[in-house]
Design a protein around this motif. Structure first.
Motif, PDB file in Angstrom:
ATOM      1  N   THR A  51      75.465 -59.745  -4.513  1.00 17.84           N
ATOM      2  CA  THR A  51      74.879 -59.177  -3.158  1.00 17.84           C
ATOM      3  C   THR A  51      75.421 -57.784  -2.769  1.00 17.84           C
ATOM      4  N   GLU A  77      68.746 -59.276   2.150  1.00 14.01           N
ATOM      5  CA  GLU A  77      67.904 -59.662   3.220  1.00 14.01           C
ATOM      6  C   GLU A  77      66.837 -58.626   3.706  1.00 14.01           C
ATOM      7  N   ILE A  96      73.027 -67.789   6.632  1.00 16.25           N
ATOM      8  CA  ILE A  96      73.053 -67.373   5.207  1.00 16.25           C
ATOM      9  C   ILE A  96      73.706 -68.400   4.315  1.00 16.25           C
ATOM     10  N   VAL A 114      71.473 -70.163   1.523  1.00 24.55           N
ATOM     11  CA  VAL A 114      71.888 -69.778   0.128  1.00 24.55           C
ATOM     12  C   VAL A 114      72.634 -70.954  -0.627  1.00 24.55           C
ATOM     13  N   VAL A 147      70.385 -63.234  10.492  1.00 30.32           N
ATOM     14  CA  VAL A 147      71.016 -63.303   9.329  1.00 30.32           C
ATOM     15  C   VAL A 147      72.389 -62.999   9.524  1.00 30.32           C
ATOM     16  N   ILE A 203      65.498 -63.930   4.105  1.00 28.61           N
ATOM     17  CA  ILE A 203      66.588 -64.107   3.225  1.00 28.61           C
ATOM     18  C   ILE A 203      65.809 -64.237   1.986  1.00 28.61           C
ATOM     19  N   TYR A 210      77.995 -63.102   2.971  1.00 25.99           N
ATOM     20  CA  TYR A 210      77.891 -63.834   1.909  1.00 25.99           C
ATOM     21  C   TYR A 210      79.270 -64.121   1.369  1.00 25.99           C
TER      22      TYR A 210
END
Length: 306
Positions: A206, A139, A190, A194, A185, A168, A212
């Motif tokens: 990441t 990000e 996310i 994603v 975020v 992102i 994540y």
């Protein structure tokens, strides 16, 4: 059409010296010698009109030019100036400002700004295919530096992301980049963006951001930047961070400010330019690619500023 060469600015300008030459090039790129009605899609029973560049479809009785059904529709700017604007946009690594474009092609800054907004809309067109393989995600935050703001606009919250717009980004190793402007975020945001952009089973690399960890269906590994760990074998985020470096150089050095409303358009411009260079497209190849993306789009000034 694309002749597979990289050409200089001088060569480009001498190649398209008139509106007629530019129109002929656009017709060849779009129709490949067979004019197609943008209303009904007919390729037969197309009649050439007395005014050069105009056609009539005898099937649906509509008149059209190569501009119809594209971002150039109802624009009074000559097509040779449009082509040069495209050339500047796809070859300028950090972007081209509306002030610079207005001086380059002899239009008002307002017209140049509208032209660039239309081109950015084309940059984001047809970017739906999923990323796959090894994907780096990260990000960043877009916004002016506190020291450069007027006193009444300062956040007075120290350094960091306060008052900035989050983005992102995801980049294939040696491949394409995607980036989306979001409101925050957190884990849900996310996870949504994603998972929706990457093929299941791909490798996701990441930093240590905990959000994540909620992403499902991907082989997730991370490096811990806060502990000064930037590379762990194949795992790193150097590729996507290089994207942010280019984006921020353009932000601070060329545009100085991205309007909140138009942030995604600027991000689309930068990712498009990086993607075309990643596949090693040469100059006219990049011009042709953006011309292809300009078909089927329409952006009015009222729609842009409303």
């Amino acid at each position: 059409m694309n002749d597979g060469v990289t050409i200089s600015t001088y060569e480009f300008l001498t190649r398209f010296t008139t509106e007629r030459e530019a129109r002929s090039y656009l017709e060849d790129c779009r129709w490949h010698g067979s004019p197609t009605c943008p209303e009904c899609g007919a390729t037969s029973r197309i009649q050439t009109r007395k005014i050069e560049g105009y056609y009539r479809c005898l099937t649906c009785k509509s008149d059209f030019t190569v501009r119809n059904g594209t971002i150039f529709e109802r624009s009074h700017v000559p097509l040779d100036k449009w082509l040069y604007a495209i050339y500047l946009l796809v070859t300028a690594r950090k972007g081209v400002s509306s002030l610079q474009l207005s001086k380059e092609i002899g239009v008002t800054q307002k017209t140049a700004w509208f032209m660039l907004a239309r081109l950015r809309k084309a940059c984001g067109n047809g970017n739906d295919s999923l990323l796959s393989g090894i994907i780096e995600a990260d990000e960043t935050f877009l916004g002016g530096k506190e020291a450069n703001k007027h006193e009444q606009k300062k956040q007075h919250s120290g350094r960091g992301s306060v008052g900035k717009t989050p983005v992102i980004g995801m980049r294939e190793r040696g491949g394409r980049t995607k980036a989306v402007v979001v409101e925050k975020v957190d884990s849900n945001t996310i996870k949504e963006h994603v998972e929706g952009q990457i093929t299941l089973g791909s490798d996701l690399y990441t930093d240590e951001h905990a959000a994540y960890k909620s992403v499902a269906g991907l082989n997730h590994q991370s490096v811990n930047h806060s502990a000064k760990q930037f590379v762990d074998g194949m795992v790193h985020t150097n590729g996507i961070e290089s994207v942010w470096a280019v984006l921020k150089h353009g932000f601070y050095g060329i545009y100085h400010h991205f309007s909140q409303k138009h942030n995604q358009g600027y991000v689309d411009e930068f990712t498009y330019r990086l993607n075309e260079r990643n596949v090693k497209e040469l100059t006219m190849g990049r011009v042709d690619a953006l011309l292809g993306k300009s078909v089927g789009l329409r952006l009015t000034y009222a729609g842009l500023v409303g």
